[in-house]
Design an enzyme around this catalytic site. Structure first.
Site, PDB file in Angstrom:
ATOM      1  N   PRO A  88     -21.663   8.100 -61.708  1.00  0.00           N
ATOM      2  CA  PRO A  88     -22.834   8.198 -60.817  1.00  0.00           C
ATOM      3  C   PRO A  88     -22.889   9.530 -60.052  1.00  0.00           C
ATOM      4  CG  PRO A  88     -21.770   6.059 -60.572  1.00  0.00           C
ATOM      5  CD  PRO A  88     -20.857   6.901 -61.421  1.00  0.00           C
ATOM      6  N   ASP A 118     -12.971   6.543 -63.957  1.00  0.00           N
ATOM      7  CA  ASP A 118     -13.904   5.697 -64.710  1.00  0.00           C
ATOM      8  C   ASP A 118     -15.255   5.539 -63.998  1.00  0.00           C
ATOM      9  OD1 ASP A 118     -11.533   4.033 -66.462  1.00  0.00           O
ATOM     10  OD2 ASP A 118     -11.001   4.896 -64.535  1.00  0.00           O
ATOM     11  N   HIS A 174     -10.269   1.255 -66.138  1.00  0.00           N
ATOM     12  CA  HIS A 174      -9.288   1.810 -65.206  1.00  0.00           C
ATOM     13  C   HIS A 174      -8.288   2.683 -65.949  1.00  0.00           C
ATOM     14  CE1 HIS A 174     -10.922  -1.698 -63.103  1.00  0.00           C
ATOM     15  NE2 HIS A 174     -10.711  -0.996 -62.008  1.00  0.00           N
ATOM     16  N   ILE A 205     -16.695   7.973 -61.970  1.00  0.00           N
ATOM     17  CA  ILE A 205     -17.180   9.265 -61.481  1.00  0.00           C
ATOM     18  C   ILE A 205     -18.625   9.508 -61.935  1.00  0.00           C
ATOM     19  CG2 ILE A 205     -16.436  10.717 -63.436  1.00  0.00           C
ATOM     20  CD1 ILE A 205     -15.390  12.716 -61.280  1.00  0.00           C
ATOM     21  N   LEU A 215     -20.227   2.525 -50.913  1.00  0.00           N
ATOM     22  CA  LEU A 215     -19.761   2.418 -52.305  1.00  0.00           C
ATOM     23  C   LEU A 215     -20.813   3.084 -53.200  1.00  0.00           C
ATOM     24  CD1 LEU A 215     -18.455  -0.940 -53.845  1.00  0.00           C
ATOM     25  CD2 LEU A 215     -18.913   1.169 -55.083  1.00  0.00           C
ATOM     26  N   ALA A 216     -20.784   4.400 -53.232  1.00  0.00           N
ATOM     27  CA  ALA A 216     -21.839   5.156 -53.912  1.00  0.00           C
ATOM     28  C   ALA A 216     -21.296   6.554 -54.204  1.00  0.00           C
ATOM     29  CB  ALA A 216     -23.082   5.234 -53.027  1.00  0.00           C
ATOM     30  N   GLU A 217     -20.976   6.796 -55.464  1.00  0.00           N
ATOM     31  CA  GLU A 217     -20.278   8.040 -55.804  1.00  0.00           C
ATOM     32  C   GLU A 217     -21.155   9.283 -55.632  1.00  0.00           C
ATOM     33  OE1 GLU A 217     -20.009   5.197 -57.434  1.00  0.00           O
ATOM     34  OE2 GLU A 217     -17.881   4.771 -57.158  1.00  0.00           O
TER      35      GLU A 217
END
Ligand SMILES: Cc1ncc(C[n+]2csc(CCOP(=O)(O)OP(=O)(O)O)c2C)c(N)n1
Ligand SMILES: [Mg+2]
Length: 733
Positions: A493, A489, A534, A491, A462-464
């Site tokens: 990181p 919403d 969202h 994006i 879980l790490a953009e």
């Protein structure tokens, strides 16, 4: 608080020293010394204002030469940082090439005068272009290692293919290749450091992380960046790693550590972490003065550990060279650095008319007729998608046809990998015999893992930034990552990777490297309850990034054809999918077949008209159509243009329509101020002024985020009534 490790606390070498040959010892000294002299010469040129920036590798030479001599240029892969002069020199970058970069010459092989000095790049040596951003390169290294492993498992994927990006990417790989990436100790504070270690560890990737610990990040000492002052202690529990903490001023200890690290990686055991304690005798850069924040005692203690002086002493002590021989060698190397600098000062400057080259691919134009296969579907043709073989004549949703395109393209092109948060059917594969599978929070990737396997379709952490940074690494090796960011919403990181890396790779390397990945992103509101986090739009933030294509379809067929072009083209693409449109009745279409593509930059007239041009895209298209129907009842005939792609956009279609109607509204869901419409409106005012009978009007959302309560959401976002009002007002003008 514990303080930084000083020279007195430097640990013993990780392995017992076997002696190197005298020739090897001299070669090490030669590289270290030459690197320092090139720095010194560059500093002189900076003081003479003949070069424009200088950051040195002084004090780091021993560690870097040790790393380079343990690895194989042109076989292994390298993602260095700006201090790695000695590393790159030992890999094969010449002093002349370094000075060409310093003067910003046209012939600078790293960037053609676009990047600062020491921002390395060399295709033959496998040094991938690096930026000034600290730590981004680590995730590229991870993606690069993943790609190397993938090709060695699927050698057929490396074969060239005509008709898409693969024609322009030669693939090389070796089953036992290693990827080296380096960074300073301060940079270990970045989240991307931990994101890179995460994936390297989890996947046992052959990546060597080299931390060059000089105790400072500009003026910030190590204990401020690293709790406890020692990064080795913090990372020690990552599984599968080889760890070494060494005196990085000792080239022999460094070489040994990197040899062991490389052996660990080549054996497939996992990544390695080499933490070298070095010194920084020359301040951070020529823009910095460390006397402002370091005590004299501290600087003097550092000077005693100078790797050059220590190595010179060692050569004398071990009887490898005499004083005279050292002097002669140094004079020869001084001269070498001087001659290389003088030659570079005479080099031709870059061409001004070449500035815009390599922003996008010059080989493959996504606006070209190669991608113009829009055709009327033959009823009854076979459909794609997870089950395959469905009749094509039944109208299908945008979600279905995006999923069908992903299935088709993955069948066609084995270089495609799909990953992101929740995109797999099930990470625990054994569950798949009894469960249906997740396949994305919106189910857009459903069935891909089941058909193509977990090596090609998998969940990311879980790490953009991890998602996009790895995609850069994959794509520079010639693969085609088609990744998902779960919601627009979130994006942000990944923004650093998108703007400073993904979109810039081609331009900053003067066309030598490219990272043509596709990022699919659900976007937008009108969800009834999506609320602030969202419902966001924000496409203009990305159309403001040169090098990035931005696509925003409004219906199922366009989504299918434009996604195919995005995947097959050779540029990075941000593919925006409106969540509200995924399953709407509006815009459904039969499956158009596995080769249906739509070129970028071609707007569609979704409603012809004569009185007003309405330029729009995305979820505003169906709302504009509703407004236009109502306007027709009042005798106003509106022409609606769906732009479909926002960069590039179809200026000709806009201009042609305005020449006919003389009135124009630009409408979008995103906030009005600084929105996408501002640029289009400005250009219309600039270039089509004489064709206008009224001011250019814009419709957008309020300058606020989208609220949760539907009454508020409706008021914030543009509605058919808002658009209708603008149409009526403009006609009356
Ligand atoms: C993401 C990012 N933030 C800030 C900077 C500005 N900056 C350049 S170098 C540097 C310090 C880096 O220190 P360290 O990682 O210890 O490497 P060193 O320069 O000491 O070798 C900073 C803050 C940058 N280049 N990138
Ligand atoms: Mg540092």
């Amino acid at each position: 608080m514990e303080v930084a490790i000083s020279s007195a606390h430097v640990p013993e070498p990780a392995v017992g020293e076997r002696s190197l040959s005298p020739e090897q010892m001299v070669q090490i000294y030669r590289l270290m010394y030459l690197s320092r002299r090139v720095d010194d010469r560059e500093i002189l040129l900076k003081r003479q204002q003949k070069v424009f920036f200088q950051v040195s590798g002084a004090g780091h030479e021993a560690l870097q030469v040790g790393a380079a001599l343990a690895l194989r240029p042109g076989y292994d892969w390298f993602f260095p940082y700006y201090r790695d002069r000695a590393l790159c020199m030992a890999l094969g970058v010449t002093p002349h090439e370094m000075f060409l970069q310093a003067v910003g010459a046209g012939a600078d092989p790293a960037s053609g005068g676009r990047q600062m000095p020491t921002h390395w790049s060399s295709k033959p040596l496998h040094i991938v272009s690096t930026s000034s951003s600290t730590t981004t390169q680590l995730l590229h290294a991870v993606g690069c290692a993943e790609a190397g492993r993938y090709f060695s498992h699927h050698p057929e994927a490396a074969e060239k293919a005509e008709g898409d990006y693969r024609a322009f990417h030669d693939v090389e790989f070796h089953g036992d290749e290693v990827v080296l990436t380096s960074l300073g100790e301060g940079s270990t504070s970045q989240g991307e450091f931990w994101e890179a270690l995460n994936t390297a560890s989890n996947q046992r990737l052959p990546v060597i992380f080299c931390v060059e610990d000089n105790g400072y990040a500009i003026s910030v000492p190590v204990e401020v960046n690293t709790p406890g002052g020692n990064i080795s202690r913090l990372v020690a529990n990552f599984p599968n790693f080889y760890f070494a903490e060494i005196d990085g001023t000792d080239p022999v200890a460094s070489l040994r550590a990197f040899q062991e690290a490389a052996a660990h990686c080549r054996a497939g055991l996992g990544p390695a972490f080499v933490h070298g304690h070095v010194i920084r005798p020359y301040s951070h850069s020529l823009s910095d003065d460390d006397k402002l924040y370091r005590s004299t005692a501290e600087r003097e203690a550092d000077a005693l550990r100078d790797p050059l002086a220590k190595m010179q002493m060692r050569l004398l002590r071990e009887g490898i060279l005499t004083d005279e021989q050292i002097n002669a060698l140094e004079q020869q190397l001084d001269r070498e650095a001087e001659v290389a600098a003088d030659r570079a000062l005479e080099a031709a400057l870059p061409r001004i008319d070449g500035i815009q080259e390599h922003v996008y691919s010059e080989d493959l134009d996504p606006t070209s007729s190669l991608f113009a296969t829009e055709q009327v579907l033959a009823p009854g043709s076979l459909g794609g998608g997870k089950t395959g073989g469905e009749k094509g004549s039944a109208p299908r949703t945008m979600a279905d046809l995006i999923n069908a395109c992903l299935h088709d393209e993955m069948r066609r092109d084995s270089r495609i990998v799909v990953y992101g948060e929740d995109v797999a059917d099930a990470s625990r594969e054994e569950a798949l015999s009894e469960v249906k599978g997740k396949g994305g929070v919106f189910k857009l990737t459903a069935g891909l893992q089941s058909e193509f396997g977990s090596e090609r379709v998998f969940n990311s952490p879980l790490a953009e930034a991890n998602i996009v940074g790895r995609a850069v690494g994959y794509a520079t090796r010639g693969m085609k990552p088609v990744v998902e960011i779960q919601f627009f919403d979130y994006i942000w990181p990944a923004m650093h990777q998108i703007r400073n890396e993904l979109a810039l790779m081609r331009w900053r390397s003067n066309g030598v490297w490219a990272s043509p990945a596709v990022i699919r992103v659900p976007i937008g509101g009108y969800l009834t309850g999506g609320a602030i986090y969202h419902s966001q739009s924000g496409e203009s933030i990305f159309t403001h990034i040169p090098g990035l294509r931005v696509v925003f379809p409004s219906n199922a067929l366009d989504a299918n054809g434009l996604l195919r072009t995005a995947i097959r083209c050779d540029d990075p693409v941000l593919f925006l999918e409106h969540k509200r449109l995924y399953r709407e009745t509006y815009g459904r279409a039969p499956y158009p077949g596995p080769d249906f593509a739509i070129p970028f930059g071609k707007a569609k007239i979704v409603r012809p008209g004569t009185d007003i041009t309405l330029v729009t895209y995305g979820a505003v298209v169906p709302r504009a159509l509703q407004a236009a129907q109502k306007a027709q009842q009042q005798g106003i005939d509106v022409e609606i243009l769906d732009l479909r792609t926002l960069n590039p956009y179809d200026w000709e279609a806009i201009a042609t329509s305005i020449r006919k109607t003389s009135r124009v509204i630009v409408a979008h869901e995103d906030m009005l101020s600084w929105g996408y419409g501002a640029e289009i409106a400005a250009r219309i005012a600039d270039e089509l002024f004489e064709h206008l009978d009224a001011p250019v009007r814009r419709v957008g959302s309020m300058d606020t985020f989208v609220a949760y309560q539907p009454v508020l959401e409706d008021a914030i976002l543009p509605q058919p009534e808002t658009i209708l009002k603008a149409i009526v007002d403009l006609k009356a003008y």
